[in-house]
Scaffold this active site. Structure first.
Site, PDB file in Angstrom:
ATOM      1  N   LYS A  48      81.146  42.332  78.430  1.00 32.08           N
ATOM      2  CA  LYS A  48      79.894  41.793  78.969  1.00 32.08           C
ATOM      3  C   LYS A  48      80.174  40.375  79.435  1.00 32.08           C
ATOM      4  O   LYS A  48      80.653  39.536  78.664  1.00 32.08           O
ATOM      5  CB  LYS A  48      78.790  41.789  77.904  1.00 32.08           C
ATOM      6  CG  LYS A  48      77.447  41.270  78.405  1.00 32.08           C
ATOM      7  CD  LYS A  48      76.421  41.202  77.306  1.00 32.08           C
ATOM      8  CE  LYS A  48      75.995  42.574  76.877  1.00 32.08           C
ATOM      9  NZ  LYS A  48      75.168  43.269  77.886  1.00 32.08           N
ATOM     10  N   ASP A  96      65.451  41.699  71.659  1.00 33.47           N
ATOM     11  CA  ASP A  96      65.493  42.503  72.879  1.00 33.47           C
ATOM     12  C   ASP A  96      65.839  43.946  72.535  1.00 33.47           C
ATOM     13  O   ASP A  96      66.632  44.593  73.212  1.00 33.47           O
ATOM     14  CB  ASP A  96      66.521  41.917  73.858  1.00 33.47           C
ATOM     15  CG  ASP A  96      66.355  42.494  75.253  1.00 33.47           C
ATOM     16  OD1 ASP A  96      65.239  42.952  75.583  1.00 33.47           O
ATOM     17  OD2 ASP A  96      67.339  42.511  76.016  1.00 33.47           O
TER      18      ASP A  96
END
Length: 484
Positions: free
Chosen positions: A227, A322
């Site tokens: 990522k 999240d």
């Protein structure tokens, strides 16, 4: 009284009885008075010639007595003037006494009224005094209570400061220990990552998250997911490195493992999960078969277990913030793993909030997972994740998008049509257990944080019951997802 100052003689005149009996009409020379027979109207003439004038010197009582005597004579009575006088005086005295008695009674009543008014005024004054005393006592008690509360608050503040200082010292020790250790995580250079991702080729890109793109590649002969954080989300090399060291030490079977990082360029290296995200499987992307209900119950229990471990991290809990199906990854055995664990800790709060807004405006459906209370107040807590967990549970049951899902499920339960809300691709739902699971999910997604149940004491025991039910039931496993 006469003109000469002597009183009038009001007694009847003396008469000569022999003179009257003989019937002679003459004048008594000796007495010098007329006979009654020859002067039948003697008293009338006496009244006209000898009635004393009503002088102002006569009292009202005397005048009244004489008038009463005259009235008696005219009516033919036999009462003498003296008797009339006594009777009139007696009547006057009686009348006066009655008047005086009435006046005395009226005075007594007036005095009684004044006394009652004085008593009422005194009672009112005493009541007012007591009321003022009560107010004074209440004010004094309030002041004393406020002083006690202030003292308690001061003690609590001192205790909180000491606790925060102690936790900060413990955290510093942990950070120092990790900073001085080489086994915290694997450090990769940007050159290694560029070669592994073929210089971030689009062909190797497998996803795009709110914090940056994700690439699949091999590092150290191991499949990994890289990522790449956007430049605006990184905030200092040293702090970034410390946070990565903490996250790499947090290991749990239901959380994606952070293998390493490149702190200079904000790259994170995670373990690769071959079955993609829970969102992809719920919406059957790639034309995969739907997840059976047994696997869905198992995934729900695994997410709750991993989230509880995250919330119990020391020295302070980690809040995901999240949590959503796109961040729940499935390995090749469909074991669920929570991704992006603690990623919000790697960015400053201002940037993190802007990223959250970015997710809300650019990624469809993400808005529905955010804790409404956190969104309004900015206060983040472990129960912020519980709201997101409730929405994920409803999606596991229905296979539908999150927008308005709580409203639709509540309405179906009230109308008795909950069976129609279940994912129609699963024909053998255990409706009773599914309904219990749906009610738990609705409690988790309450708007107010204080109304949501506790994860460890309430939610997880229910999820473990569902997992046991799933393990006791055989099912055909979902097909594997081909590697991209």
């Amino acid at each position: 009284m006469g003109p000469n100052g002597k009183p009038y003689d009001l007694s009847p005149p003396e008469t000569d009885i022999s003179f009257v009996s003989s019937g002679r009409k003459s004048i008594d020379i000796i007495s010098g008075r007329k006979s009654i027979d020859t002067c039948p109207s003697y008293y009338e003439s006496f009244e006209s010639t000898h009635t004393p004038p009503r002088l102002s010197s006569l009292s009202d009582m005397e005048n009244h007595a004489f008038e009463s005597w005259q009235l008696g004579r005219k009516s033919g009575g036999t009462i003498t003037p003296l008797e009339f006088s006594y009777a009139s005086i007696e009547n006057d005295i009686t009348s006066t006494s009655q008047t005086m008695a009435k006046e005395l009674q009226r005075w007594k009543m007036e005095e009684q009224r004044r006394l009652e008014e004085a008593q009422l005024a005194e009672e009112a004054a005493l009541a007012l005094v007591e009321k003022e005393k009560a107010k004074s006592r209440a004010a004094l008690e309030h002041a004393e209570a406020a002083q006690r509360i202030a003292e308690l608050e001061a003690q609590k503040r001192i205790s909180a400061e000491m606790k925060a200082l102690k936790e900060a010292e413990e955290k510093t020790k942990v950070l120092n220990a990790l900073a001085n250790s080489d086994v915290g995580y694997r450090k990769y250079s940007i050159e290694e990552i560029e070669v592994a991702t073929n210089y971030f080729s689009q062909a190797q890109k497998i996803g795009e998250g709110g914090y940056g793109p994700v690439y699949k590649c091999y590092l150290d002969h191991t499949p990994v997911a890289v990522k790449v954080l956007r430049p605006e989300t990184t905030h200092g090399r040293s702090q970034f490195q410390q946070e990565v060291e903490i996250l790499s030490s947090v290991r749990h079977p239901n959380m994606v493992l952070l293998l390493g990082a490149c702190p200079e360029y904000g790259c994170l290296v995670y373990e690769y999960t071959s079955n993609g995200s829970l969102e992809d499987r719920l919406f059957q992307r790639g034309k995969t078969r739907p997840l059976p209900w047994q696997l869905r119950f198992q995934i729900a229990a695994e997410i709750g277990t991993g989230l509880l471990f995250l919330h119990q991290t020391k020295p302070e809990p980690l809040v995901h913030r999240d949590l959503k199906p796109a961040n729940i990854l499935l390995d090749r055995n469909y074991v669920s793993k929570i991704g992006d664990v603690g990623l919000a800790r790697l960015v400053p709060p201002s940037v993190a909030d802007s990223v959250t807004q970015y997710l809300v405006t650019s990624t469809a459906g993400t808005f529905c997972y955010i804790d409404p209370e956190y969104q309004q107040t900015g206060m983040l807590g472990v129960k912020s994740d519980i709201y997101s967990l409730g929405i994920i549970f409803l999606q596991l049951l229905t296979g539908k998008p999150p927008m308005g899902l709580t409203h639709h499920v509540e309405g179906a339960i009230e109308k008795g049509t909950f069976r129609e809300m279940l994912d129609p691709s699963i024909p053998d739902w255990p409706v009773e257990e599914a309904l219990s699971f749906a009610k738990l999910a609705l409690k988790c997604s309450e708007l107010r944080r204080k109304d949501r149940p506790d994860l460890g004491n309430v939610i997880l025991p229910e999820l473990n019951k569902l997992r046991e039910l799933a393990q006791d039931t055989t099912f055909n496993s979902a097909p594997k997802v081909a590697d991209p």
